[in-house]
Design an enzyme around this catalytic site. Structure first.
Site, short mmCIF file in Angstrom:
data_model
loop_
_atom_site.label_atom_id
_atom_site.label_comp_id
_atom_site.label_asym_id
_atom_site.label_seq_id
_atom_site.Cartn_x
_atom_site.Cartn_y
_atom_site.Cartn_z
N ASP A 96 0.87 -1.17 0.00
CA ASP A 96 0.00 0.00 0.00
C ASP A 96 0.92 1.23 0.00
O ASP A 96 2.15 1.12 -0.02
CB ASP A 96 -0.96 -0.04 1.20
CG ASP A 96 -2.19 0.83 0.96
OD1 ASP A 96 -2.15 1.69 0.06
OD2 ASP A 96 -3.20 0.69 1.68
C1 BGC Z 1 -5.12 3.11 0.32
C2 BGC Z 1 -5.38 2.04 -0.71
C3 BGC Z 1 -5.27 2.63 -2.11
C4 BGC Z 1 -3.92 3.29 -2.27
C5 BGC Z 1 -3.69 3.90 -3.65
C6 BGC Z 1 -3.85 3.90 0.02
O1 BGC Z 1 -3.68 4.97 0.88
O2 BGC Z 1 -5.04 2.51 1.59
O3 BGC Z 1 -6.64 1.47 -0.51
O4 BGC Z 1 -5.46 1.62 -3.06
O5 BGC Z 1 -3.80 4.33 -1.31
O6 BGC Z 1 -4.44 5.02 -3.85
#
Ligand code: BGC
Length: 762
Positions: free
Chosen positions: A306
């Site tokens: 993530d």
């Molecule tokens: C979130 C994810 C997301 C990623 C990309 C993160 O902060 O937890 O769910 O896919 O950002 O935007």
């Protein structure tokens, strides 16, 4: 005979594995030519803003442009293999996406030695979030309330189509986390608290995204990304990215099944939980990433971090003393691709050094890179690096919007209907009031045109707010809107201002009905953390003031999580939970209020009554205690406002002829349960029949009860239908203290509606 078998086997081998061999050959061929720098580049994902500049919400005429110098450095020099997100956190037109990704691919393909295309990834979680004009479905929590997995499938199908229409082949969706905590700022992104629902709806989304045969080279399909592996929402504090303490058997019992099912369904990629479990950040957990995910579950796709999560092992979670050590830990634990997403130079340089120093083995790098190359090949990116928006006539079409409407109208949940106040027929005078009455932002929630959803009213102005939908149905002369209180412009999502409560009260006196629209405005992740689950004081004040007018109030709850309404619910004649119903939510709501649609949604979570009574319906028996012997009062009870699975209809359904085919079963048998459901009213309706099982005694304290199957069916006015469930005894299993999936012999209670029967398993 033996010869025939050999010929048959070699024939089969020459047919099916041929395609696989082509892919493997191509991967091996590329890998054998790649330098370490090129391999590490493939494992790196950057944010679009690192290489581009462009329009934000205020400068829409300014074009999105790739910055030649920056793109050259990232993609040609550093060989970066993946890009994510949008520019300035703002949705773009399909044509802009096409031009942007075409430009990016030129650096990757024309100017690079091995011509490996970029893989672009995006968050399109209830429709294609970052594309102007895309169809916005209800959020996952709303879809779950429809108790019809077909709505999840439709959402994914349309989203795959519209994401490809935006030139993008990879989606960071579905969310397969268990929405177990009403405090958590991302509960709306889940399918709610029940493991079976999350599993069934999640699987439907994988099929919708990747196609029923997982052929993601098809230009209407995209690669799914299951997230966030594992146990992301089960934090102690209820706040985003904070510690969770979950025993292994609880992880396996509640959190794992949705991921396991999606992996078995062929999901191509997975994103890791940004938090920590039992003190170990999940990005640093070899046991979860490699032993469980890779080896035990057999997941062969790409494992993605993530946002910035490798760095967080150092600067947030303190398990690494430097970013370099963090990189070593994460890659050795099993991460294939790092969503860096800004300082890619440091990440790439660190990883190269680690390989050169022997701290990360080349075999681990090759393993990660081959998975990424395989994904790119399977997606057809080597042949079609960007799909062309001109080939997608159904983008944002009426046909797609109809599916979004259907999902919303099947999900909206009627919680209270005193004296059958609803539906409201004819031309009554209606006051729409409350902060959620006249905007598109609150209907959609976050991940709509921007991350936090604050731009929605600009992008979705062609759709109806609740007020506009009521005007269309009841006429502009009959419908008034006075907000009373509002969300603070440009403020935090939880900040409110009082503007016109007295005006709302004045108009209430001149109305026949008050439609009071309360809840939350959009938020997600850390900015959506919450300190108090109760509704905002100003919203409660508005409700109290309006109640003094003595006109019937219908409370509309438009919210991402169940905010507490215990103090005001007694003042309401009707209560409808619309959750986050998407762009067609206003239309769906008025159709329910006016009786065009008979409500059929049921809660996908427990609606709590108090802030200190937050437990899912599968709590342990000790939550309910009877007075113990002696002088002391030891009573304990569960305080829900509304139970999981609850929801009313305008029809009147009754259950009869409950039958379980036997009294005793062996482990290899199935249990046949039948029940008759009658619609006693003169209105056609849909009912969801829920089958629960309680294990009465077990080696680990059993759950109060567990949903083991459900069916949603339409029953016309005055008609009766017989519903049949065939439940394999193996479905009565649980994860025991040795983390084994077992069915223990003993007595189980089977429940449907108010009926139940004990059976025994030998
Ligand atoms: C979130 C994810 C997301 C990623 C990309 C993160 O902060 O937890 O769910 O896919 O950002 O935007």
């Amino acid at each position: 005979m033996k010869n025939y078998i050999i010929i048959l086997l070699s024939f089969l081998y020459s047919c099916t594995p041929q395609k696989l061999n082509d892919v493997d050959n191509k991967i091996n061929d590329l890998l054998s030519q790649m330098t370490l720098q090129e391999k590490v580049g493939q494992m790196t994902q950057i944010n679009l803003t690192v290489i581009a500049k462009g329009p934000n919400k205020w400068t829409s005429s300014f074009p999105l442009m790739i910055d030649n110098k920056k793109a050259r450095k990232a993609i040609v020099d550093y060989k970066i293999g993946s890009v994510l997100n949008t520019i300035n956190n703002t949705a773009q037109k399909p044509k802009t996406w096409f031009n942007t990704i075409t430009d990016i691919q030129k650096y990757a393909i024309d100017s690079s030695r091995l011509s490996i295309p970029i893989i672009y990834g995006i968050d399109a979680i209830h429709g294609t979030t970052y594309t102007d004009g895309a169809t916005m479905f209800p959020q996952q929590i709303t879809t779950a309330a429809s108790w019809n997995p077909e709505n999840a499938y439709n959402m994914a199908l349309v989203c795959a189509y519209e994401t490809r229409a935006s030139g993008i082949p990879w989606n960071f969706s579905p969310v397969l986390d268990l929405g177990i905590d009403p405090r958590f700022p991302r509960q709306f992104e889940t399918f709610g608290e029940d493991p079976l629902i999350v599993k069934k709806f999640g699987e439907a989304m994988i099929k919708g995204y990747q196609g029923k045969d997982n052929d993601v080279s098809n230009k209407y399909n995209i690669a799914a990304c299951m997230k966030h592996f594992l146990g992301y929402h089960a934090t102690i504090s209820g706040k985003d990215r904070t510690p969770a303490y979950i025993s292994e058997n609880a992880l396996r019992e509640y959190h794992l099944p949705s991921f396991k099912t999606a992996i078995d369904a062929g999901a191509k990629t997975i994103m890791i939980n940004s938090g920590l479990i039992n003190g170990i950040p999940v990005h640093a957990d070899y046991n979860i990433l490699t032993n469980l995910l890779r080896k035990e579950l057999g997941f062969e796709g790409v494992i993605l971090t993530d946002w910035e999560d490798i760095n967080k092992l150092y600067d947030r979670d303190k398990v690494a003393k430097s970013k370099k050590e963090a990189t070593k830990i994460a890659i050795n634990s099993g991460i294939d691709m790092s969503m860096v997403p800004y300082d890619y130079e440091e990440f790439c340089n660190n990883l190269i050094e680690l390989v050169e120093e022997g701290e990360v083995k080349m075999s681990r790098i090759d393993d990660a890179v081959s998975k990424i190359l395989k994904l790119k090949i399977e997606l057809g990116l080597f042949k079609t690096p960007v799909t062309d928006y001109r080939e997608y006539d159904d983008f944002g079409s009426e046909k797609h919007n109809q599916l979004a409407y259907k999902a919303a109208s099947e999900a909206i949940t009627l919680l209270k209907n005193e004296e059958n106040i609803l539906p409201i027929k004819g031309k009554s005078r209606i006051l729409i009031t409350g902060p959620n009455g006249n905007n598109m932002r609150t209907l959609n929630g976050a991940w709509s045109y921007s991350w936090q959803g604050e731009l929605t009213d600009r992008f979705a102005s062609g759709y109806n707010t609740i007020y506009e939908a009521f005007v269309n149905t009841y006429g502009s002369k009959n419908v008034k809107y006075v907000p009373g209180v509002s969300y603070k412009d440009g403020g935090n999502y939880y900040e409110m201002v009082e503007n016109s409560i007295s005006k709302a009260v004045y108009e209430a006196k001149r109305s026949d009905y008050i439609i009071l629209c309360l809840g939350e405005t959009s938020y997600t992740e850390k900015p959506g953390d919450l300190n108090d689950l109760k509704l905002h004081d100003l919203q409660v004040k508005l409700a109290n003031e309006l109640s003094k007018v003595n006109k019937p109030i219908i409370l509309i709850l438009n919210q991402g999580r169940p905010r507490l309404i215990t103090d005001i619910q007694g003042l309401m004649k009707g209560i409808i939970n619309i959750y986050l119903p998407g762009n067609l939510g206003g239309n769906a709501l008025v159709d329910i209020v006016s009786g065009v649609v008979n409500p059929s949604g049921k809660l996908p979570y427990t609606y709590p009554a108090f802030p200190n009574s937050l437990i899912p319906y599968y709590y342990k028996p000790s939550e309910v205690q009877n007075n113990s012997q002696g002088a002391y009062n030891y009573v304990g009870k569960v305080n829900n406002l509304y139970d999981f699975g609850y929801g009313l209809s305008y029809s009147d359904f009754s259950y009869s002829n409950f039958n379980v085919d036997k009294n005793e079963y062996s482990r290899s048998e199935s249990i046949k349960v039948t029940i008759d459901v009658t619609n006693n009213s003169d209105i056609d309706g849909k009912e969801t029949i829920q089958l629960y099982i309680s294990d009465l005694y077990a080696s680990l304290t059993p759950d109060n009860k567990r949903l083991r199957d459900f069916k949603k069916i339409k029953i016309n006015a005055g008609m009766k239908k017989t519903i049949e469930f065939i439940l394999p005894v193996s479905e009565l299993s649980f994860i025991n203290a040795s983390n084994m999936n077992v069915v223990e012999s003993g007595v189980f209670n089977i429940k449907v509606g108010d009926f139940n029967k004990d059976i025994s398993i030998k």
